[in-house]
Scaffold this motif. Structure first.
Motif, PDB file in Angstrom:
ATOM      1  N   ASN A  21       0.852  -1.176   0.000  1.00  0.00           N
ATOM      2  CA  ASN A  21       0.000   0.000   0.000  1.00  0.00           C
ATOM      3  C   ASN A  21       0.896   1.237   0.000  1.00  0.00           C
ATOM      4  OD1 ASN A  21      -1.391   2.238   1.539  1.00  0.00           O
ATOM      5  ND2 ASN A  21      -3.088   0.797   1.366  1.00  0.00           N
ATOM      6  N   VAL A  22       0.547   2.245  -0.778  1.00  0.00           N
ATOM      7  CA  VAL A  22       1.382   3.449  -0.887  1.00  0.00           C
ATOM      8  C   VAL A  22       1.558   4.143   0.471  1.00  0.00           C
ATOM      9  CG1 VAL A  22      -0.515   5.000  -1.573  1.00  0.00           C
ATOM     10  CG2 VAL A  22       1.836   5.530  -2.228  1.00  0.00           C
ATOM     11  N   ILE A  23       0.531   4.146   1.303  1.00  0.00           N
ATOM     12  CA  ILE A  23       0.650   4.792   2.617  1.00  0.00           C
ATOM     13  C   ILE A  23       1.594   3.996   3.506  1.00  0.00           C
ATOM     14  CG2 ILE A  23      -0.581   5.603   4.668  1.00  0.00           C
ATOM     15  CD1 ILE A  23      -1.234   7.147   2.000  1.00  0.00           C
ATOM     16  N   ASP A  24       1.477   2.682   3.489  1.00  0.00           N
ATOM     17  CA  ASP A  24       2.411   1.847   4.257  1.00  0.00           C
ATOM     18  C   ASP A  24       3.840   2.076   3.774  1.00  0.00           C
ATOM     19  OD1 ASP A  24       0.301   0.776   5.700  1.00  0.00           O
ATOM     20  OD2 ASP A  24       0.153  -1.017   4.448  1.00  0.00           O
ATOM     21  N   HIS A  25       4.001   2.168   2.473  1.00  0.00           N
ATOM     22  CA  HIS A  25       5.330   2.389   1.892  1.00  0.00           C
ATOM     23  C   HIS A  25       5.904   3.737   2.352  1.00  0.00           C
ATOM     24  CE1 HIS A  25       8.514   2.111  -1.109  1.00  0.00           C
ATOM     25  NE2 HIS A  25       8.232   3.355  -1.453  1.00  0.00           N
ATOM     26  N   LEU A  26       5.098   4.791   2.300  1.00  0.00           N
ATOM     27  CA  LEU A  26       5.578   6.132   2.666  1.00  0.00           C
ATOM     28  C   LEU A  26       5.770   6.314   4.164  1.00  0.00           C
ATOM     29  CD1 LEU A  26       3.497   8.244   0.137  1.00  0.00           C
ATOM     30  CD2 LEU A  26       5.981   7.882   0.112  1.00  0.00           C
ATOM     31  N   THR A  27       5.131   5.480   4.969  1.00  0.00           N
ATOM     32  CA  THR A  27       5.303   5.603   6.420  1.00  0.00           C
ATOM     33  C   THR A  27       6.322   4.603   6.964  1.00  0.00           C
ATOM     34  OG1 THR A  27       3.349   4.210   6.813  1.00  0.00           O
ATOM     35  CG2 THR A  27       3.021   6.602   6.855  1.00  0.00           C
TER      36      THR A  27
END
Length: 74
Positions: free
Chosen positions: A5-11
């Protein structure tokens, strides 16, 4: 292909670390990032703002970070 998930990746630890910091970079409230995590996406404006703001927060982000599900050839 990965299911990242992009949010998981960015966090991740090497990026923003928390949804709150990511929200700050995107110019939105933390709740919005939580909702975006469920949807698995960000708006183009949020992506642009993150790219502009990340360096001042000590975070390295590239356009590729918004598409972690795409496997890139080495």
């Amino acid at each position: 292909m990965s299911d990242t998930n992009v949010i998981d990746h960015l966090t991740a630890a090497e990026r923003f670390k928390t949804q709150t910091r990511l929200a700050e970079a995107a110019g939105v409230k933390p709740h919005t990032i939580s909702e975006k995590r469920k949807a698995g996406n960000l708006t183009h404006e949020q992506m642009r703002r993150i790219l502009r703001t990340a360096p001042s927060m000590g975070v390295t982000v590239t356009p590729d970070d918004f598409f972690p599900e795409i496997e890139r050839a080495a």
